[in-house]
Design a protein around this motif. Structure first.
Motif, PDB file in Angstrom:
ATOM      1  N   VAL A 214      98.595  88.067  61.588  1.00  0.00           N
ATOM      2  CA  VAL A 214      99.781  87.459  62.093  1.00  0.00           C
ATOM      3  C   VAL A 214     100.372  88.574  63.094  1.00  0.00           C
ATOM      4  O   VAL A 214     101.177  88.224  63.751  1.00  0.00           O
ATOM      5  CB  VAL A 214     100.765  87.306  60.785  1.00  0.00           C
ATOM      6  CG1 VAL A 214     100.194  85.935  60.046  1.00  0.00           C
ATOM      7  CG2 VAL A 214     100.903  88.579  60.168  1.00  0.00           C
TER       8      VAL A 214
ATOM      9  N   THR B 262     107.715  83.915  55.747  1.00  0.00           N
ATOM     10  CA  THR B 262     107.177  84.746  56.734  1.00  0.00           C
ATOM     11  C   THR B 262     105.763  84.284  57.155  1.00  0.00           C
ATOM     12  O   THR B 262     105.628  83.835  58.401  1.00  0.00           O
ATOM     13  CB  THR B 262     107.206  86.071  56.791  1.00  0.00           C
ATOM     14  OG1 THR B 262     108.631  86.475  56.294  1.00  0.00           O
ATOM     15  CG2 THR B 262     106.890  86.813  58.233  1.00  0.00           C
TER      16      THR B 262
ATOM     17  N   ALA C  35     104.402  81.914  60.671  1.00  0.00           N
ATOM     18  CA  ALA C  35     103.845  82.647  61.503  1.00  0.00           C
ATOM     19  C   ALA C  35     103.102  81.937  62.630  1.00  0.00           C
ATOM     20  O   ALA C  35     102.897  81.911  63.605  1.00  0.00           O
ATOM     21  CB  ALA C  35     103.046  83.835  60.910  1.00  0.00           C
TER      22      ALA C  35
END
Length: 163
Positions: A92, A38, A42
């Motif tokens: 993020v 993830t 980002a």
């Protein structure tokens, strides 16, 4: 490994204090791998479990490709220097928004690895900034709270306008 949905500022989850990790098992390892994927997607250099709505004390940093990912479970700052450093920070959860934050230049901290083994380390400069930034998030302190009220309000207004 799965790229998870990142909470977007001002989601209330970004102000939640995370619970200590107590189970060092496959579930934790899978969560750590999802965090890494993830974060890379980002993109970012650090991400906490809280950023994806899992309120446990876990974060990953990847400060350089050569060093690879670093996983920190139940981290805690033990000591911070009086000497400070100013560095551009962002999140993020708030892509594109950055501002300069002042933090201690050097920290000593402890944490556990993904197997539950205890570690104690020191970090300086950018590494120290990242450690403090992510531990703040685990403590429910979104990085904007480190800015003056005026700077914070201007940045949020600008970010919302561009979003």
């Amino acid at each position: 490994m799965t790229v998870r949905t990142i909470l977007s500022y001002p989601d209330p989850g970004l102000s939640m204090i995370c619970e200590p990790v107590s189970s060092f098992d496959e579930t934790l390892s899978n969560l750590a791998q999802d965090l890494l994927e993830t974060m890379r997607d980002a993109p970012g250099v650090g991400i906490t479990a809280a950023h994806i709505g899992v309120f446990q004390r876990l974060f990953v940093l990847e400060l350089s490709a050569s060093q690879g990912p670093l996983y920190y479970v139940n981290p805690e700052i033990l000591w911070a220097s009086d000497e400070t450093i100013r560095h551009m920070e962002g999140s993020v959860s708030m892509p594109g928004a950055t501002d300069e934050v002042e933090r201690p230049r050097h920290v000593r901290f402890r944490y556990q690895d993904l197997s539950g083994n205890p570690h104690e380390e020191e970090a300086k400069d950018f590494h120290a900034v990242c450690i403090q930034h992510e531990i703040d998030q685990l403590d429910g302190i979104f990085w904007l709270k480190r800015l003056s009220r005026l700077k914070r309000e201007r940045l949020v207004k600008k970010w919302q306008k561009e979003k």
